[in-house]
Design an enzyme around this catalytic site. Structure first.
Site, PDB file in Angstrom:
ATOM      1  N   HIS A  39       0.829  -1.201   0.000  1.00  0.00           N
ATOM      2  CA  HIS A  39       0.000   0.000   0.000  1.00  0.00           C
ATOM      3  C   HIS A  39       0.870   1.261   0.000  1.00  0.00           C
ATOM      4  O   HIS A  39       1.179   1.820   1.049  1.00  0.00           O
ATOM      5  CB  HIS A  39      -0.928  -0.024   1.230  1.00  0.00           C
ATOM      6  CG  HIS A  39      -1.924   1.092   1.303  1.00  0.00           C
ATOM      7  ND1 HIS A  39      -2.828   1.199   2.338  1.00  0.00           N
ATOM      8  CD2 HIS A  39      -2.178   2.134   0.491  1.00  0.00           C
ATOM      9  CE1 HIS A  39      -3.589   2.269   2.164  1.00  0.00           C
ATOM     10  NE2 HIS A  39      -3.211   2.856   1.057  1.00  0.00           N
ATOM     11  N   HIS A  41       1.240   5.023  -2.254  1.00  0.00           N
ATOM     12  CA  HIS A  41       0.584   5.882  -3.242  1.00  0.00           C
ATOM     13  C   HIS A  41       1.605   6.842  -3.868  1.00  0.00           C
ATOM     14  O   HIS A  41       2.519   7.309  -3.202  1.00  0.00           O
ATOM     15  CB  HIS A  41      -0.526   6.712  -2.588  1.00  0.00           C
ATOM     16  CG  HIS A  41      -1.675   5.907  -2.061  1.00  0.00           C
ATOM     17  ND1 HIS A  41      -2.444   5.112  -2.862  1.00  0.00           N
ATOM     18  CD2 HIS A  41      -2.186   5.787  -0.796  1.00  0.00           C
ATOM     19  CE1 HIS A  41      -3.391   4.546  -2.113  1.00  0.00           C
ATOM     20  NE2 HIS A  41      -3.248   4.918  -0.876  1.00  0.00           N
ATOM     21  N   ALA A 106      -4.764   8.026  -3.412  1.00  0.00           N
ATOM     22  CA  ALA A 106      -6.172   7.688  -3.179  1.00  0.00           C
ATOM     23  C   ALA A 106      -7.020   8.953  -3.040  1.00  0.00           C
ATOM     24  O   ALA A 106      -8.095   9.065  -3.621  1.00  0.00           O
ATOM     25  CB  ALA A 106      -6.295   6.818  -1.934  1.00  0.00           C
ATOM     26  N   HIS A 212     -10.778   1.312  -1.061  1.00  0.00           N
ATOM     27  CA  HIS A 212     -10.131   2.518  -0.532  1.00  0.00           C
ATOM     28  C   HIS A 212     -10.920   3.740  -0.988  1.00  0.00           C
ATOM     29  O   HIS A 212     -10.968   4.050  -2.169  1.00  0.00           O
ATOM     30  CB  HIS A 212      -8.690   2.585  -1.059  1.00  0.00           C
ATOM     31  CG  HIS A 212      -7.789   3.516  -0.290  1.00  0.00           C
ATOM     32  ND1 HIS A 212      -8.148   4.801   0.050  1.00  0.00           N
ATOM     33  CD2 HIS A 212      -6.531   3.339   0.201  1.00  0.00           C
ATOM     34  CE1 HIS A 212      -7.153   5.367   0.726  1.00  0.00           C
ATOM     35  NE2 HIS A 212      -6.166   4.502   0.834  1.00  0.00           N
ATOM     36  N   TYR A 228     -11.493   7.938   5.653  1.00  0.00           N
ATOM     37  CA  TYR A 228     -10.759   6.694   5.375  1.00  0.00           C
ATOM     38  C   TYR A 228     -11.130   5.612   6.393  1.00  0.00           C
ATOM     39  O   TYR A 228     -11.500   4.482   6.042  1.00  0.00           O
ATOM     40  CB  TYR A 228      -9.243   6.920   5.439  1.00  0.00           C
ATOM     41  CG  TYR A 228      -8.616   7.552   4.217  1.00  0.00           C
ATOM     42  CD1 TYR A 228      -9.375   8.284   3.313  1.00  0.00           C
ATOM     43  CD2 TYR A 228      -7.251   7.440   3.980  1.00  0.00           C
ATOM     44  CE1 TYR A 228      -8.786   8.877   2.206  1.00  0.00           C
ATOM     45  CE2 TYR A 228      -6.655   8.018   2.864  1.00  0.00           C
ATOM     46  CZ  TYR A 228      -7.421   8.741   1.985  1.00  0.00           C
ATOM     47  OH  TYR A 228      -6.833   9.320   0.886  1.00  0.00           O
ATOM     48  N   HIS A 257      -5.628   0.494   5.992  1.00  0.00           N
ATOM     49  CA  HIS A 257      -5.566   1.174   7.295  1.00  0.00           C
ATOM     50  C   HIS A 257      -5.967   0.200   8.395  1.00  0.00           C
ATOM     51  O   HIS A 257      -6.793   0.514   9.262  1.00  0.00           O
ATOM     52  CB  HIS A 257      -6.453   2.426   7.300  1.00  0.00           C
ATOM     53  CG  HIS A 257      -6.403   3.178   6.004  1.00  0.00           C
ATOM     54  ND1 HIS A 257      -7.453   3.212   5.134  1.00  0.00           N
ATOM     55  CD2 HIS A 257      -5.394   3.864   5.416  1.00  0.00           C
ATOM     56  CE1 HIS A 257      -7.117   3.899   4.058  1.00  0.00           C
ATOM     57  NE2 HIS A 257      -5.860   4.307   4.207  1.00  0.00           N
ATOM     58  N   GLU A 317       1.658   2.663   3.624  1.00  0.00           N
ATOM     59  CA  GLU A 317       0.917   3.806   3.061  1.00  0.00           C
ATOM     60  C   GLU A 317       1.844   5.001   2.848  1.00  0.00           C
ATOM     61  O   GLU A 317       1.464   6.143   3.113  1.00  0.00           O
ATOM     62  CB  GLU A 317      -0.227   4.161   4.030  1.00  0.00           C
ATOM     63  CG  GLU A 317      -1.368   4.964   3.457  1.00  0.00           C
ATOM     64  CD  GLU A 317      -2.363   5.345   4.580  1.00  0.00           C
ATOM     65  OE1 GLU A 317      -2.200   4.849   5.707  1.00  0.00           O
ATOM     66  OE2 GLU A 317      -3.264   6.133   4.312  1.00  0.00           O
ATOM     67  N   ARG A 323       2.915  12.133   7.763  1.00  0.00           N
ATOM     68  CA  ARG A 323       4.273  12.300   7.230  1.00  0.00           C
ATOM     69  C   ARG A 323       5.326  12.623   8.279  1.00  0.00           C
ATOM     70  O   ARG A 323       6.505  12.693   7.991  1.00  0.00           O
ATOM     71  CB  ARG A 323       4.267  13.389   6.154  1.00  0.00           C
ATOM     72  CG  ARG A 323       3.285  13.055   5.038  1.00  0.00           C
ATOM     73  CD  ARG A 323       3.480  13.893   3.814  1.00  0.00           C
ATOM     74  NE  ARG A 323       2.507  13.495   2.795  1.00  0.00           N
ATOM     75  CZ  ARG A 323       2.670  13.678   1.490  1.00  0.00           C
ATOM     76  NH1 ARG A 323       3.757  14.261   1.030  1.00  0.00           N
ATOM     77  NH2 ARG A 323       1.756  13.296   0.637  1.00  0.00           N
TER      78      ARG A 323
END
Lengths: 367, 367
Positions: A39, A41, A106, A212, A228, A257, A317, A323
């Site tokens: 997962h 992105h 996503a 998702h 989410y 998640h 993710e 972050r």
């Protein structure tokens, strides 16, 4: 509405003298990948992609002609693509991940924005960008696609793009947005026959789907922490009440998640299934998997002790929802691998399943 | 629209010769309650209450005159009320709970059904029923009320009923439905100024509010496993992004069902707060509490190890969402107390906080 990939990416110069570092993790480790992150992105696309999307949506708002594929002239050099994934590659190296199943952002799928024609163009662009990354870094990234969903439009209309990304681009999975309305939840539940034409093609192509959601256009739902997680939770409950997998015994869904609230409330879901005279959850787990995008150790621990190991797929993710670096630990919140490494109750075989074997089985990977 | 309680419950015969057993737990244990369950619903109301509600909603559908309080002639004997709570009392005795904060069935609040006038009548009836239970069993039940919310209607209009249940009926708290639209989430987030007139009265009365959604009218959200848990999760995220508690420093919210997904994803929420440059979650915990309605041991354990003990209030949501006995353990899924009893890492002082002292502090209880 047809356009070759060559046209879409025209103007890209070859850049043989590139000095940006790839991460030949697999080359360093002959044989199969040891750690597969299912997962990730592409949240770091070149700025021009975002600009195109803004212009595309502005055109819809202004009632101009919807942008067609023929008119798209996004130009990137391979260097620009390489530059854009350096952060991903750095995280792979630092954390010891061999390969990432890589899909378009996503939150940016934005199926509720624009209209079906907009979504078709936007999905093709996003999927083609993923393909370019995977072509440039075949050892580091494997493609997973997005679909041109649009609220109220039959998922049947996504079958063409699904077929293209699997057969032409070699993608191994797809992200399905269970709520194309953007946190208004106006389309039927994912267990409704509305979705069946898409599932028929998914089963035929034998690829799994991650359920998702995308961005929220409802002020009640913040995206990454509200919509989410709420979405993950509610689709599980939809599946619990349904006989979908009787109709599609080989259909495989990943709930990202960490499955939303599901492992935390596993007792509630077991009890609800029992009260509703549904099969035990173990039946559901023949078709439903969870990723490990849970950003603290007690959460990962609960998950590993509650959900059967065969149903847990490693993921972080990145570069994604969270972050920052946790000042308490000095580690990135989304560095989920170190938590799994630290779980002494796991056997080597368990860890091998979570890090690689389950992903190989669910996504039919060759790595 | 005015009616005395005497009129509402007219026709009730006194029943001095009653043989149904109360549970004088407090009488057996002089001094203060040791175990306070802050989340119990009156899901076992006499059948006539359900029938009234059906008739009331049918009248709205048929365009008949909305039922007014003056026309309500629900009649119950005290015996019928006593009979209806025997299951609650049995669970209290068997599990060792001294007293339950008792509120109308959350799923039956149904603010999305009918209209504002319907909700006013229905809320009064439900709250008066709770009051009768608390009057009959003052040692076992303490009242918490529902509000006559209605989609799109200002929460200001709930102030009168709130004042009545606190000042006249002696209730110690109130349930606020953060989504009166019934899982369509059409009203503003709970942090919006839309809600402020209600909060002003809550703060003035110094009672806490549980943020508890009602039934779902959206096929995407099953109620007790979908909408409830998704709702708990999303309201926490709303609070995380807001300065609501700067405006109302003494406002106290309880998020039920263990806070939805929040403890499981505590790292995600910590990280999101940090990325968004919001205060650390510890700030939020000055005003936000979670109950222990999590129906398996690993979930309870994660919660107790993640959320500060001062913010955890014992609850089991009886007779509620999950009614079965877990065949693996032989215990009811919703018997949450035995899990807390079994946590050896808790000190006696911790347990005392979870079982009683936190509830006393948050609800300003005298028991």
């Amino acid at each position: 509405m047809t356009m070759s990939r060559r046209e879409l990416i025209k103007g890209i110069g070859a850049s043989a003298a590139l000095t940006l570092t790839g991460a030949p993790a697999l080359a360093q480790q002959p044989g199969r990948a040891k750690v597969i992150d299912i997962h990730g992105h592409y949240t770091t696309v070149p700025q021009a992609v975002r600009q195109f999307r803004e212009q595309q949506l502005a055109a819809v708002r202004n009632g101009s002609q919807t942008t067609t594929l023929e008119r798209v002239t996004l130009r990137f050099s391979d260097d620009q693509i390489r530059e854009s994934v350096q952060e991903q590659l750095k995280f792979q190296r630092e954390r010891g991940t061999d390969v990432t199943l890589f899909s378009p952002t996503a939150g940016a799928m934005g199926h509720h924005l624009g209209n079906e024609a907009t979504s078709i163009v936007w999905s093709r662009i996003c999927n083609d960008m993923i393909h370019r990354v995977c072509t440039l870094y075949p050892n580091n990234f494997i493609g997973v696609g997005q679909l041109p969903q649009s609220p109220g439009v039959s998922p049947r209309n996504c079958v063409g793009e699904l077929e293209r990304i699997v057969k032409e681009l070699g993608f191994v999975g797809v992200n399905i947005n269970p709520d194309p309305s953007g946190a208004h939840w106006r389309d039927p539940p994912i267990t409704d026959r509305f979705w069946y034409p898409l599932y028929e093609k998914i089963v035929e192509l034998d690829v799994p789907a991650m359920l998702h959601v995308s961005a929220s256009s409802n002020p009640n739902f913040q995206g990454t922490g509200g919509h989410y997680i709420a979405g993950d939770t509610t689709v599980f409950m939809q599946l619990l009440m349904s006989d979908l997998f009787k109709d599609f015994p080989t259909l495989r869904f990943i709930i990202p998640h960490g499955g939303g609230a599901v492992p935390f409330h596993w007792g509630r879901y077991r009890g609800l299934a029992q009260d509703m005279k549904r099969p035990p959850l173990t039946e559901l787990l023949k078709n439903v998997y969870f990723d490990t995008c849970v950003y603290h150790r007690p959460g990962i621990e609960l998950m590993l002790k509650t959900i059967p190991i065969d149903n847990i797929l490693f993921a972080s993710e990145i570069v994604g929802a969270v972050r920052g670096v946790d000042p308490e630990s000095g580690h990135y919140y989304d560095d989920t691998k170190r938590h799994i490494d630290a779980m002494t109750f796991l056997s080597d075989a368990d860890r091998q399943k979570i890090f690689a074997d389950n992903a190989r089985r669910v996504y039919k990977l060759k790595v």
